[in-house]
Scaffold this active site. Structure first.
Site, mmCIF file in Angstrom:
data_model
loop_
_atom_site.group_PDB
_atom_site.id
_atom_site.type_symbol
_atom_site.label_atom_id
_atom_site.label_comp_id
_atom_site.label_asym_id
_atom_site.label_seq_id
_atom_site.Cartn_x
_atom_site.Cartn_y
_atom_site.Cartn_z
ATOM 1 N N GLY A 8 -5.366 26.863 -57.696
ATOM 2 C CA GLY A 8 -4.842 25.927 -57.269
ATOM 3 C C GLY A 8 -3.234 25.717 -57.586
ATOM 4 C CD GLU A 75 -6.165 22.045 -64.542
ATOM 5 O OE1 GLU A 75 -6.793 20.917 -63.791
ATOM 6 O OE2 GLU A 75 -5.249 22.609 -63.916
#
Length: 133
Positions: A8, A75
């Site tokens: 991503g 993350e």
């Protein structure tokens, strides 16, 4: 450090440079049995298991321990780290999404065209806050 499979926002050199202050070595990679899913209300994707899926991405090679820790912090808690097998053999770590996903795949071209330029400054800000605190 093991290679990191990214699929991503972390596959963009601009994002990596904003977060790490450099662009590590990148190599194309694919993982069967996974898909890069769109997420409700978010511009970034989530990696989820999918029996007939194939996730395209990149391998990040040569991360330092400190860089890996920074990316793990970046993350958030909605991801966990898993080891996955890559096409052609080999293993890599990846961030797996733990929540709900949409039926459609994430649109890499849309993100590149519409979001990336606005996304990178937020990464620079996040890094500054991370280092300060």
């Amino acid at each position: 450090m093991p290679d990191l499979f990214v699929y991503g926002t972390l596959r963009f050199p601009e994002v990596l440079d904003a977060l790490l202050g450099r662009v590590p070595e990148l190599a194309p990679a694919r993982a069967e049995g996974w898909r890069v899913a769109a997420l409700h209300g978010r511009v970034y994707p989530g990696l989820v298991a999918a029996a007939d899926g194939v996730a395209d991405g990149l391998l990040i090679r040569g991360l330092s321990v400190e860089e890996s820790e920074l990316l793990h912090a970046y993350e958030d808690v909605d991801y966990d780290v898993v080891e996955l097998r890559l096409d052609g053999g080999g293993l890599a770590l990846a961030y797996r999404w733990k929540g709900e996903v949409l039926d459609e795949d994430w649109d890499l071209e849309w993100f590149t065209r519409e979001i990336l330029a606005r996304y990178v400054p937020g990464c620079v800000e996040w890094r500054a806050e991370y280092r300060a605190g």
